[in-house]
Write an enzyme that holds these catalytic residues in place. Structure first.
Site, mmCIF file in Angstrom:
data_model
loop_
_atom_site.group_PDB
_atom_site.id
_atom_site.type_symbol
_atom_site.label_atom_id
_atom_site.label_comp_id
_atom_site.label_asym_id
_atom_site.label_seq_id
_atom_site.Cartn_x
_atom_site.Cartn_y
_atom_site.Cartn_z
ATOM 1 N N ASN A 1 -0.712 -11.625 4.403
ATOM 2 C CA ASN A 1 -1.961 -11.485 3.934
ATOM 3 C C ASN A 1 -3.045 -11.881 4.667
ATOM 4 O OD1 ASN A 1 -0.625 -9.343 2.429
ATOM 5 N ND2 ASN A 1 -0.861 -10.718 1.045
ATOM 6 N N GLU B 1 3.610 -20.801 -1.685
ATOM 7 C CA GLU B 1 4.675 -19.335 -1.883
ATOM 8 C C GLU B 1 6.055 -20.028 -1.072
ATOM 9 O OE1 GLU B 1 3.515 -15.560 -3.982
ATOM 10 O OE2 GLU B 1 3.258 -15.377 -1.122
ATOM 11 N N LEU C 1 -14.236 -16.864 -8.066
ATOM 12 C CA LEU C 1 -14.259 -16.970 -9.740
ATOM 13 C C LEU C 1 -13.891 -15.680 -9.862
ATOM 14 C CD1 LEU C 1 -17.174 -19.362 -10.208
ATOM 15 C CD2 LEU C 1 -15.216 -19.803 -10.847
ATOM 16 N N GLY C 2 -13.133 -14.753 -8.744
ATOM 17 C CA GLY C 2 -13.212 -13.263 -9.352
ATOM 18 C C GLY C 2 -14.424 -12.849 -9.588
ATOM 19 N N GLY D 1 -17.562 -14.148 -8.298
ATOM 20 C CA GLY D 1 -17.904 -15.097 -7.332
ATOM 21 C C GLY D 1 -17.335 -16.280 -7.488
ATOM 22 N N ASP E 1 -7.838 -2.253 -7.863
ATOM 23 C CA ASP E 1 -6.232 -3.119 -7.228
ATOM 24 C C ASP E 1 -7.058 -4.924 -6.837
ATOM 25 O OD1 ASP E 1 -3.949 -4.494 -7.228
ATOM 26 O OD2 ASP E 1 -3.831 -3.080 -5.301
ATOM 27 N N ASP F 1 -6.605 -13.097 -0.569
ATOM 28 C CA ASP F 1 -6.290 -13.463 0.502
ATOM 29 C C ASP F 1 -7.143 -12.811 1.343
ATOM 30 O OD1 ASP F 1 -3.713 -14.516 -0.640
ATOM 31 O OD2 ASP F 1 -2.912 -11.991 -0.877
ATOM 32 N N ALA G 1 -12.029 -5.995 -0.738
ATOM 33 C CA ALA G 1 -10.278 -5.846 -1.216
ATOM 34 C C ALA G 1 -10.113 -4.871 -2.162
ATOM 35 C CB ALA G 1 -9.460 -7.407 -0.984
ATOM 36 N N SER H 1 -6.412 -2.748 1.843
ATOM 37 C CA SER H 1 -7.191 -3.069 1.553
ATOM 38 C C SER H 1 -8.212 -4.210 2.146
ATOM 39 C CB SER H 1 -7.193 -3.784 -0.219
ATOM 40 O OG SER H 1 -6.960 -4.673 -0.196
HETATM 41 O O1 RIB Z 1 -1.624 -12.435 -3.479
HETATM 42 C C1 RIB Z 1 -1.368 -11.376 -3.486
HETATM 43 C C2 RIB Z 1 0.168 -11.437 -3.169
HETATM 44 O O2 RIB Z 1 0.700 -12.086 -4.243
HETATM 45 C C3 RIB Z 1 1.009 -10.030 -3.178
HETATM 46 O O3 RIB Z 1 1.215 -9.629 -1.098
HETATM 47 C C4 RIB Z 1 2.584 -10.523 -3.252
HETATM 48 O O4 RIB Z 1 3.594 -10.988 -2.407
HETATM 49 C C5 RIB Z 1 2.153 -11.517 -3.436
HETATM 50 O O5 RIB Z 1 2.272 -12.960 -2.710
#
Ligand code: RIB
Length: 309
Positions: free
Chosen positions: A49, A145, A226-227, A230, A251, A257, A287, A296
Site C-alpha cells: 500500500n 508486517e 492522529l487520524g 492530524g 473507510d 499507508d 484515503a 482509495s
Molecule cells: O494498513 C492497512 C493494511 O493493513 C491492509 O491493507 C491490510 O492488508 C493490513 O496489512
C-alpha cells in the site's frame, strides 16, 4: 506545499496481503457473530500500500517483499506493473500470499487480522541481496508486517547508505534498540508511539511525552499520526501540531499507508518535516473518502486538491 513534479526515489520493504473486507454495523466482540454486508476483495498489505501511495504521488518506487506462487501473488505483480513499481526485489516463495480479514464498522473504523504467509519468508539475507534498491533511494520506508530481521536489514543498509529511513511501526510491537537507532523518522499512530516508548498501547501518557522517549532511542523525528486530529511532529527542538483536513470518512483502511507514501515522496523531494507531514495528512484524509486500501490511495493531483481547499 503543493507539488511540482517530484524527484523522489523511494524503496519500500514490507508486506503484501490479499484483503477481504466486510462492512458491519459494529465491530464484533469475542464470541459474537454479526451480520455484515458488502464483501470486497482488494490488494493490500502495509508495504505494498505504501509503495503504491508513493508511486501515485509520482515517486519512483522499488518494492522489496515476498508473495506466494499463487493467483494472489500473480495479481499483485500485475498491480505493481500497472502502478509502475519495480517489483524485481519481490520474492516468489513456497508459502501462500499474505491475507488480511478486515471488519469495517459503519463509522469507518476497522479491525484487521493478518495471516502473513509469504510475508514471513522475507529474511534479512534476502533484503541484503536486494540492497541496491535501498542504497539508490532517497528514502526507505518499512513497517512491521515482515519479520524484524528483514526490517533490521533494510534499516541497516539504509543507514549505511545515507538513505533516510522511515519506519511505520505497525502493527505495534516492542523493537530492539539497534533497529530504533537506525531509524531517522518514525511514523507511529497514537497507540504505536506508546508501545515504542515501552508502555501499554492505551497507557495514560501524552503522545508528545511518548514521542520524546522514542527520540531518546535515536530517531531524529517522530511524526505521530492522529487520524481525525492530524499529526504531531516531534523533534529535539520542537513540537508542531499539523492540523487535520476534514473529509467524509467511509473507510480508514489504508489511511496510514497513504500518509507514509506521500510523506516519503515529500521527504525524498527535499521537503521539510512539517510540510511533508502536511502532505501526508492530506493523503490520509483522501484515503478515508473511499472504501478499500488500494482503491482509495490518492494521486498527486488529489493530494494537491486537498491541500488547496
Ligand atoms: O494498513 C492497512 C493494511 O493493513 C491492509 O491493507 C491490510 O492488508 C493490513 O496489512
Amino acid at each position: 506545499m503543493t507539488g511540482d513534479e517530484p524527484d523522489a526515489v523511494i524503496a519500500v520493504v514490507g508486506s503484501y496481503n490479499h484483503d477481504m473486507s466486510v462492512t458491519v454495523p459494529d465491530l464484533p466482540v469475542p464470541g459474537e457473530t454479526v451480520m455484515g454486508e458488502g464483501f470486497v476483495q482488494n490488494a493490500g498489505g502495509k508495504g505494498s500500500n505504501q509503495a503504491i501511495a508513493a508511486a501515485r504521488d509520482d515517486g519512483e518506487v522499488a518494492f522489496i517483499g515476498a508473495v506466494g506462487d499463487d493467483r494472489f501473488g500473480e495479481s499483485a505483480r500485475e498491480l505493481w506493473a500497472e502502478e509502475d513499481i519495480d517489483d524485481s526485489g519481490v520474492l516468489s516463495v513456497d508459502a501462500p500470499t499474505g491475507a488480511a480479514l478486515i471488519h469495517i464498522e459503519e463509522s469507518g473504523e476497522n479491525a484487521i487480522a493478518v495471516a502473513p504467509g509469504a510475508n514471513h519468508e522475507l529474511d534479512g539475507a534476502s533484503v541484503r541481496e536486494k540492497r541496491a534498491a535501498i542504497e539508490g533511494a532517497d528514502v526507505l520506508v518499512t513497517q512491521l508486517e515482515t519479520p524484524i530481521e528483514s526490517v533490521q536489514a533494510a534499516a541497516t543498509v539504509g543507514e549505511a547508505a545515507g538513505t533516510e529511513v522511515v519506519l511505520d511501526p505497525a502493527p505495534a510491537q516492542e523493537l530492539p534498540d539497534e533497529l530504533v537507532a537506525a531509524v531517522d523518522v518514525a511514523t507511529p499512530n497514537e497507540s504505536e508511539v506508546r508501545v515504542l516508548a515501552g508502555h501499554a498501547p492505551d497507557a495514560d501518557i501524552e503522545e508528545e511525552e511518548a514521542a520524546r522517549t522514542v527520540l531518546d532511542r535515536g530517531p531524529e523525528a517522530v511524526v505521530v499520526t492522529l487520524g481525525a486530529d492530524g499529526a504531531l511532529v516531534v523533534t529535539d527542538d520542537q513540537t508542531v501540531a499539523v492540523p487535520p483536513i476534514e473529509t467524509e470518512v467511509v473507510d480508514t483502511t489504508g489511511a496510514g499507508d497513504a500518509f507514509n507514501g506521500a510523506f516519503a515522496v515529500a521527504r525524498g523531494d527535499g521537503t521539510d518535516l512539517i510540510a511533508a507531514a502536511e502532505r501526508g495528512v492530506a493523503a490520509g484524509a483522501a484515503a478515508c473518502a473511499e472504501r478499500g486500501a488500494v482503491p482509495s490511495l490518492p494521486s498527486r493531483s488529489t493530494i494537491d486538491s486537498y491541500l488547496d481547499d
